[in-house]
Enzyme design. Structure first.
Site, short mmCIF file in Angstrom:
data_model
loop_
_atom_site.label_atom_id
_atom_site.label_comp_id
_atom_site.label_asym_id
_atom_site.label_seq_id
_atom_site.Cartn_x
_atom_site.Cartn_y
_atom_site.Cartn_z
N THR A 5 0.89 -1.15 0.00
CA THR A 5 0.00 0.00 0.00
C THR A 5 0.92 1.20 0.00
O THR A 5 2.03 1.10 0.51
CB THR A 5 -0.84 0.03 1.31
OG1 THR A 5 -1.64 -1.13 1.36
CG2 THR A 5 -1.72 1.26 1.38
N ARG B 178 -12.74 -8.64 -3.10
CA ARG B 178 -12.28 -8.26 -1.76
C ARG B 178 -11.81 -6.81 -1.73
O ARG B 178 -11.04 -6.38 -2.58
CB ARG B 178 -11.15 -9.19 -1.32
CG ARG B 178 -10.55 -8.83 0.06
CD ARG B 178 -9.31 -7.96 -0.05
NE ARG B 178 -8.68 -7.76 1.24
CZ ARG B 178 -7.63 -6.96 1.44
NH1 ARG B 178 -7.10 -6.31 0.43
NH2 ARG B 178 -7.11 -6.82 2.65
N VAL B 179 -12.29 -6.06 -0.78
CA VAL B 179 -11.85 -4.69 -0.59
C VAL B 179 -11.20 -4.57 0.79
O VAL B 179 -11.70 -5.13 1.76
CB VAL B 179 -13.04 -3.71 -0.72
CG1 VAL B 179 -12.66 -2.30 -0.29
CG2 VAL B 179 -13.55 -3.70 -2.15
N GLY B 180 -10.08 -3.87 0.84
CA GLY B 180 -9.35 -3.72 2.10
C GLY B 180 -9.54 -2.35 2.72
O GLY B 180 -10.37 -1.55 2.28
N ASP B 181 -8.74 -2.09 3.74
CA ASP B 181 -8.88 -0.85 4.50
C ASP B 181 -8.50 0.40 3.71
O ASP B 181 -8.85 1.50 4.11
CB ASP B 181 -8.04 -0.93 5.78
CG ASP B 181 -6.55 -1.05 5.48
OD1 ASP B 181 -6.19 -1.85 4.60
OD2 ASP B 181 -5.77 -0.35 6.13
N THR C 31 -0.89 0.84 6.51
CA THR C 31 -0.55 -0.22 5.56
C THR C 31 -0.41 -1.51 6.34
O THR C 31 0.10 -1.52 7.45
CB THR C 31 0.76 0.09 4.81
OG1 THR C 31 1.10 -1.05 4.01
CG2 THR C 31 1.92 0.38 5.75
N GLY C 32 -0.91 -2.61 5.77
CA GLY C 32 -0.81 -3.87 6.49
C GLY C 32 -1.89 -4.83 6.05
O GLY C 32 -2.47 -4.67 4.98
N GLY D 11 -5.12 -5.70 5.75
CA GLY D 11 -6.26 -4.78 5.79
C GLY D 11 -7.42 -5.16 6.68
O GLY D 11 -8.04 -4.30 7.31
#
Lengths: 315, 315
Positions: free
Chosen positions: A182, A210-213, A232-233, A235
Site C-alpha cells: 500500500t 475483496r476490498v481492504g482498508d 498499511t498492512g 487490511g
C-alpha cells in the site's frame, strides 16, 4: 520534534526480506521514496495545500512499478489489478474513496475527484469507472498496470494454493510479499491544514471483489484538524479495528500525544489481535511518527531544514 | 433501564410524513416491526446467540416489501437494486460485509457468511456474488426485489433531476423518502454477548456504484464487548463521522454512559455537520437508546417481561 509543515510517506509494510532484495532494487526503491517526498514537500514549501502534497507524493509511487499501487499493483486471482484508494481533508472533514477500479492509472486522483465533484464518499468497481470517464479520466489498458514481479507473485500464490489441501472456497493464499503493499502520505501545510491519502492494489491472488482498508475512511485513512493518518498492512485487521480513526480519538478523547496515541493503537488494535502492518501520522504541531510491527516498512519524511529521510528495515 | 437480554431494531429514518402514509401501510409497517422484534427476541429467549437474533430480525424486514432492504429495496439510476450489509460479533470482534450485490434476497446472511467462511471483511459487487454462489446462496432475479413504490420513487427522482438545471454529473437527485432507508438490529443475549447488523438498498437513483455506511464497519455498524450499534440516515455523513465506532469510543475512552455517548455522537457527528438520521444502540447491561434527528424513525425494542414496542414519529 515540531515542524511548521512537512510530509511523511509509506510504501508498504511486511516481510520485506533483505536477502530477497537486490542492491539495485533497494537503491531504486529508496530513490523513488525520496522523489515522492520531494514532490510533496516542494508543494508545501510553495505554500500549497496539504491535500495537493499528499496526492503528488502518492502519484510518484503509483507511477513507479516498484510499489503495490497504480502501475505495478498486485494481481488478483483472475490476473487483473483491482485498486482501492481514499483521501481525506482534515480541514473540511470531507473524504473520497474508490474500490475495485481496474482502469485508473492514479486511483488517488479519482478518490479526490469523488470527494470534490460528487456528493458521495465511496464509489466502487464499474460504477466508479463510469464516474471517472464522465470526469475526463483516461481509461488505461490492463497492460499498463502489469509487471513481471507481480505476475510471478500470482503464479507462486496459485501454485501454493493448488498444493495445499482442504482448500476453503473463501480462503486466499497470500504471497507474503503481496500482503502488505500500500502507499500512503500524510502532510501538514504552512496554513496548518492536514490531509491523508492511501492507495493500494490490495492482496496478491485476491478474489470475490475483496476490498481492504485502503478504501475505508477511518480504517486506512483519517484526517481532522488535529492529525492525519495513513495505514498499511493486513487490511482486515485495520478494518475491524477502525485503526486510523482509533489513533485520532486516542488523541481527541483520551488526551494522548500523537506518539502515545500511535503506540496505543498499534498495541490494542494490531499486536493484541495478531494484525500486522504499520502506519504514518502527523499532527497539527508537526509531530510525526511511523510505527510498524513487521520486519520492515518502506517509509520516509521530509521536514523544513532537513534532507529527505528514507528507511526500510532500520528502526 | 437494565435488561438481561433484549433486542432493538430500526427500519429507517427520515422525512416519513404522516400525511403521505395510508392507515393501511402504517398498520402493516408497525405489524412487520413487531414481527421482526419477535423473531429476534424468541431466539434470545431460547438462549441463542445475539448474532442469530439480529439476523432473524433483519430477515423479516428484508423479506417485507415495505423496507429499503432485500425485497423492496430502492432502485438505482439504472433501475437495479444494489444492496449493502454489515454484521459484527461483539464477542470475537469479527465482522463481515457486502456492497453492491444485486441478486441476494438476504444480504445480511451473505455478510455473515463473509465473516464466518472467508478471511475477509468486505466483498463487493460481482465478486461477492461469485462467493455467494460458491457458498450455496440462491441467485434471485431482478423482479424479486422490485416493487411499484420504488419504481415510482425512481421515476419521480429522474423527473426532478431532468427538470433541474446545472446538473453536475456527479450529483444524484434524491427522493427524500428514499434517502434514509436502512434496516438494522442490535441485541444482547443471555450470555452477555452483543451483536449488530445493518442491511440497506441505499439511495433511490444512486449511480456510479455508490456505497453507503451500511457496508462499512465502524460507520453503519459496530459491536464490541461493551455495546452494539446500527445506524440509518444519510450515509455519507455517517462514513465521514465513523459514527457507530465513535459512539463506542465515547463509552470506552471518555467513560460516558450509552445514553450520553449516543447523544454526544448525534450532536458532534450529525447535528454539527448537517447530517440526518438516527441510530439504535444497546450495551452489555441491557441499557438501550434510539436517538434520531429526523421527523421520524421506524423503530422498536423488546425486552424481558415487556410487550414489543414500536414507533414511527412519537418521541
Amino acid at each position: 520534534m515540531k515542524n511548521k509543515y512537512g510530509i511523511v510517506i509509506h510504501g508498504g509494510a511486511g516481510t520485506i526480506l533483505r536477502e530477497k532484495m537486490t542492491p539495485e532494487t533497494e537503491t531504486e526503491i529508496r530513490a523513488t521514496l525520496k522523489q515522492s517526498l520531494q514532490a510533496g514537500y516542494d508543494l508545501l514549501d510553495d505554500g500549497r495545500a496539504a491535500l495537493d502534497a499528499v496526492v503528488a507524493a502518492i502519484n510518484v509511487m503509483e507511477n513507479s512499478p516498484l510499489f503495490n499501487a497504480g502501475k505495478g499493483a498486485v494481481f488478483t486471482h483472475d490476473g487483473d489489478c483491482e485498486q482501492d484508494a481514499t483521501i481525506m481533508d482534515g480541514t473540511t472533514g470531507q473524504a473520497g474513496a474508490v474500490a475495485g477500479v481496474r482502469q485508473i492509472a492514479n486511483p488517488i486522483n479519482l478518490a479526490r475527484t469523488v470527494m470534490e465533484k460528487s456528493p458521495h464518499v465511496l464509489l466502487i468497481a464499474g460504477g466508479a469507472e463510469q464516474f471517472a470517464r464522465e470526469q475526463g479520466f483516461e481509461m488505461m489498458p490492463p497492460e499498463y498496470f502489469h509487471t513481471q514481479l507481480r505476475r510471478d507473485q500470482l503464479k507462486a500464490a496459485l501454485e501454493k494454493e493448488k498444493s495445499s489441501e482442504g482448500k476453503d472456497s473463501g480462503s486466499i493464499t497470500l504471497s507474503e510479499d503481496g500482503k502488505h503493499g500500500t502507499v500512503g502520505a500524510v502532510a501538514l501545510d504552512k496554513e496548518g491544514r492536514l490531509a491523508a491519502a492511501t492507495s493500494s492494489g490490495g492482496m496478491t491472488n485476491k478474489r470475490f471483489g475483496r476490498v481492504g482498508d485502503s478504501a475505508i475512511v477511518g480504517a486506512g485513512t483519517w484526517a481532522d484538524k488535529t492529525c492525519a493518518i495513513s495505514t498499511t498492512g493486513h487490511g482486515e485487521f485495520f478494518m475491524r479495528g477502525v485503526v486510523a480513526y482509533d489513533l485520532a480519538v486516542n488523541m481527541a478523547y483520551r488526551g494522548m500525544t500523537l506518539e502515545q496515541a500511535a503506540r496505543t493503537t498499534v498495541a490494542d488494535k494490531l499486536d493484541a489481535t495478531g494484525g500486522t502492518g504499520g502506519l504514518i501520522a502527523i499532527d497539527r504541531d508537526g509531530n510525526f511518527t511511523l510505527p510498524y510491527n513487521t520486519v520492515g516498512m518502506y517509509r520516509g519524511f521530509l521536514m523544513p531544514g532537513g534532507e529527505p529521510y528514507v528507511a526500510i528495515w532500520e528502526k
